[in-house]
Design a protein around this motif. Structure first.
Motif, PDB file in Angstrom:
ATOM      1  N   PRO A   3     -33.565 -76.563  56.720  1.00 34.45           N
ATOM      2  CA  PRO A   3     -33.908 -76.842  55.323  1.00 34.45           C
ATOM      3  C   PRO A   3     -34.387 -78.282  55.182  1.00 34.45           C
ATOM      4  N   SER A   4     -35.313 -78.483  54.285  1.00 33.08           N
ATOM      5  CA  SER A   4     -35.893 -79.809  54.114  1.00 33.08           C
ATOM      6  C   SER A   4     -36.033 -80.020  52.623  1.00 33.08           C
ATOM      7  N   SER A   5     -35.947 -81.272  52.190  1.00 37.58           N
ATOM      8  CA  SER A   5     -36.123 -81.509  50.765  1.00 37.58           C
ATOM      9  C   SER A   5     -37.575 -81.833  50.459  1.00 37.58           C
ATOM     10  N   LYS A   6     -38.411 -81.675  51.468  1.00 38.90           N
ATOM     11  CA  LYS A   6     -39.806 -82.068  51.265  1.00 38.90           C
ATOM     12  C   LYS A   6     -40.585 -80.998  50.509  1.00 38.90           C
ATOM     13  N   ARG A   7     -41.572 -81.489  49.747  1.00 38.37           N
ATOM     14  CA  ARG A   7     -42.379 -80.581  48.934  1.00 38.37           C
ATOM     15  C   ARG A   7     -43.861 -80.798  49.193  1.00 38.37           C
ATOM     16  N   LEU A   8     -44.600 -79.727  48.990  1.00 41.50           N
ATOM     17  CA  LEU A   8     -46.060 -79.766  49.133  1.00 41.50           C
ATOM     18  C   LEU A   8     -46.688 -79.053  47.942  1.00 41.50           C
ATOM     19  N   THR A   9     -47.665 -79.720  47.332  1.00 42.42           N
ATOM     20  CA  THR A   9     -48.446 -79.119  46.256  1.00 42.42           C
ATOM     21  C   THR A   9     -49.860 -78.901  46.771  1.00 42.42           C
ATOM     22  N   LEU A  10     -50.387 -77.709  46.529  1.00 43.93           N
ATOM     23  CA  LEU A  10     -51.718 -77.349  47.012  1.00 43.93           C
ATOM     24  C   LEU A  10     -52.749 -77.514  45.909  1.00 43.93           C
ATOM     25  N   MET A 175     -61.185 -72.853  55.337  1.00 48.08           N
ATOM     26  CA  MET A 175     -60.126 -72.036  54.740  1.00 48.08           C
ATOM     27  C   MET A 175     -59.671 -70.883  55.641  1.00 48.08           C
ATOM     28  N   LEU A 176     -60.408 -70.662  56.760  1.00 52.49           N
ATOM     29  CA  LEU A 176     -59.937 -69.684  57.737  1.00 52.49           C
ATOM     30  C   LEU A 176     -58.607 -70.138  58.336  1.00 52.49           C
ATOM     31  N   ALA A 177     -58.367 -71.436  58.304  1.00 53.58           N
ATOM     32  CA  ALA A 177     -57.124 -71.974  58.868  1.00 53.58           C
ATOM     33  C   ALA A 177     -55.986 -71.989  57.846  1.00 53.58           C
ATOM     34  N   LEU A 178     -56.276 -71.582  56.618  1.00 51.93           N
ATOM     35  CA  LEU A 178     -55.252 -71.681  55.566  1.00 51.93           C
ATOM     36  C   LEU A 178     -54.008 -70.816  55.819  1.00 51.93           C
ATOM     37  N   PRO A 179     -54.169 -69.532  56.199  1.00 50.06           N
ATOM     38  CA  PRO A 179     -52.959 -68.715  56.360  1.00 50.06           C
ATOM     39  C   PRO A 179     -51.966 -69.308  57.359  1.00 50.06           C
ATOM     40  N   LYS A 180     -52.474 -69.703  58.509  1.00 45.87           N
ATOM     41  CA  LYS A 180     -51.560 -70.257  59.525  1.00 45.87           C
ATOM     42  C   LYS A 180     -50.975 -71.584  59.054  1.00 45.87           C
ATOM     43  N   PHE A 181     -51.772 -72.400  58.396  1.00 47.34           N
ATOM     44  CA  PHE A 181     -51.252 -73.662  57.877  1.00 47.34           C
ATOM     45  C   PHE A 181     -50.086 -73.409  56.927  1.00 47.34           C
ATOM     46  N   LEU A 182     -50.275 -72.490  55.990  1.00 48.42           N
ATOM     47  CA  LEU A 182     -49.206 -72.216  55.018  1.00 48.42           C
ATOM     48  C   LEU A 182     -47.968 -71.670  55.725  1.00 48.42           C
ATOM     49  N   ASP A 183     -48.180 -70.801  56.692  1.00 46.51           N
ATOM     50  CA  ASP A 183     -47.031 -70.244  57.406  1.00 46.51           C
ATOM     51  C   ASP A 183     -46.299 -71.327  58.192  1.00 46.51           C
ATOM     52  N   ASP A 184     -47.033 -72.273  58.737  1.00 48.33           N
ATOM     53  CA  ASP A 184     -46.395 -73.388  59.457  1.00 48.33           C
ATOM     54  C   ASP A 184     -45.589 -74.272  58.502  1.00 48.33           C
ATOM     55  N   VAL A 185     -46.150 -74.534  57.331  1.00 49.93           N
ATOM     56  CA  VAL A 185     -45.443 -75.348  56.326  1.00 49.93           C
ATOM     57  C   VAL A 185     -44.144 -74.651  55.918  1.00 49.93           C
ATOM     58  N   ILE A 186     -44.276 -73.366  55.641  1.00 46.12           N
ATOM     59  CA  ILE A 186     -43.105 -72.603  55.197  1.00 46.12           C
ATOM     60  C   ILE A 186     -42.048 -72.565  56.309  1.00 46.12           C
ATOM     61  N   ALA A 187     -42.508 -72.391  57.551  1.00 48.43           N
ATOM     62  CA  ALA A 187     -41.572 -72.319  58.684  1.00 48.43           C
ATOM     63  C   ALA A 187     -40.820 -73.634  58.877  1.00 48.43           C
ATOM     64  N   GLU A 188     -41.419 -74.740  58.462  1.00 46.60           N
ATOM     65  CA  GLU A 188     -40.742 -76.042  58.576  1.00 46.60           C
ATOM     66  C   GLU A 188     -39.763 -76.289  57.443  1.00 46.60           C
ATOM     67  N   GLY A 189     -39.713 -75.375  56.499  1.00 49.58           N
ATOM     68  CA  GLY A 189     -38.793 -75.549  55.379  1.00 49.58           C
ATOM     69  C   GLY A 189     -39.326 -76.470  54.297  1.00 49.58           C
ATOM     70  N   ILE A 190     -40.609 -76.778  54.346  1.00 46.76           N
ATOM     71  CA  ILE A 190     -41.225 -77.590  53.289  1.00 46.76           C
ATOM     72  C   ILE A 190     -41.531 -76.656  52.123  1.00 46.76           C
ATOM     73  N   GLU A 191     -41.047 -77.034  50.949  1.00 43.87           N
ATOM     74  CA  GLU A 191     -41.199 -76.164  49.785  1.00 43.87           C
ATOM     75  C   GLU A 191     -42.584 -76.349  49.169  1.00 43.87           C
ATOM     76  N   ILE A 192     -43.284 -75.260  48.958  1.00 46.54           N
ATOM     77  CA  ILE A 192     -44.607 -75.325  48.325  1.00 46.54           C
ATOM     78  C   ILE A 192     -44.431 -75.063  46.837  1.00 46.54           C
ATOM     79  N   VAL A 193     -44.810 -76.065  46.041  1.00 46.19           N
ATOM     80  CA  VAL A 193     -44.601 -76.000  44.588  1.00 46.19           C
ATOM     81  C   VAL A 193     -45.937 -76.195  43.874  1.00 46.19           C
ATOM     82  N   GLN A 194     -45.953 -75.830  42.610  1.00 48.68           N
ATOM     83  CA  GLN A 194     -47.205 -75.973  41.842  1.00 48.68           C
ATOM     84  C   GLN A 194     -47.287 -77.291  41.082  1.00 48.68           C
ATOM     85  N   ASP A 195     -46.153 -77.826  40.675  1.00 52.63           N
ATOM     86  CA  ASP A 195     -46.173 -79.079  39.914  1.00 52.63           C
ATOM     87  C   ASP A 195     -46.799 -80.201  40.742  1.00 52.63           C
TER      88      ASP A 195
END
Ligand SMILES: [Zn+2]
Length: 220
Positions: A3-10, A175-195
């Motif tokens: 778990p990580s407290s880090k966040r990412l906004t796209l 953007m062909l690399a987007l799915p794997k990028f998002l899956d890698d971010v999620i796997a690291e426990g970085i929370e993807i938020v909209q704010d």
């Protein structure tokens, strides 16, 4: 996975593109993610692109103003008419795609945060129209490096507590690399938020809430 407290906004700039954006929306939907799309007024007025933006908005994504033409850095002009055309006409074109909050992202010319972004006339227009200015803290230059950008973006997301990433839903292949990028971010426990991280919103509803001298030019 830790778990990580880090966040990412796209955030996706300069689209939509009929070839790219529908697929980006599907990739986000599959992962139940919400993002923001910053678009030009001239694109919001295009019927084909408008239909894509309507879909994005209905799916819960934010649609923001990314200037009317994306050709004039507002730090280069203090002409109130040019500012009104670049910000105001784009906002009119967005119409009901805009949230009650008027998110505005200046044309950054490659992601540089400096006096290129705004002039006093722009600050005045933003204040009068109660716009909120949304900057960024990660520009991996996906348009120049369609394969390599995810590694750079992931490094930013690891280094910073809350990363606001700018990528482009335009036909570069990135953007062909987007799915794997998002899956890698999620796997690291970085929370993807909209704010948006408050550090990246120097002007909120027309009022400066952070120092802005460094992003306002002396243009006359
Ligand atoms: Zn842009």
């Amino acid at each position: 996975m830790r778990p990580s407290s880090k966040r990412l906004t796209l955030s996706f700039d300069n689209g939509p593109s009929a070839e790219v954006t529908p697929n980006v929306l599907e990739v986000l939907r599959e992962r139940e993610l919400r993002a923001s799309f910053f678009v030009r007024g001239i694109d919001a007025a295009d019927p084909v692109k408008r239909a894509i933006l309507d879909r994005a908005s209905e799916a819960g994504h934010r649609i923001g103003n990314h200037t009317q033409t994306h050709t004039i850095q507002l730090g280069s002009t203090n002409d109130p008419q040019i500012v009104a055309d670049e910000i105001g006409l784009a906002q009119e074109a967005l119409g009901d795609l805009s949230e009650p909050e008027r998110w505005f992202r200046p044309y950054g010319g490659g992601g540089i945060i400096g006096p290129n972004l705004l002039s006093q006339a722009a600050v005045d227009f933003i204040a009068a129209g109660h716009y909120s200015v949304v900057l960024w803290n990660s520009v991996p230059r996906d348009w120049l490096d369609p394969q390599g950008w995810p590694e750079i973006a992931l490094a930013h997301a690891r280094e910073q507590d809350w990363t606001l990433l700018v990528i482009h839903d335009t036909p570069t292949g990135a953007m062909l690399a987007l799915p794997k990028f998002l899956d890698d971010v999620i796997a690291e426990g970085i929370e993807i938020v909209q704010d948006f991280p408050p550090d990246c919103v120097p002007i909120l509803r027309g009022k400066p809430v952070l120092p802005i001298d460094h992003i306002v030019s002396e243009a006359r």
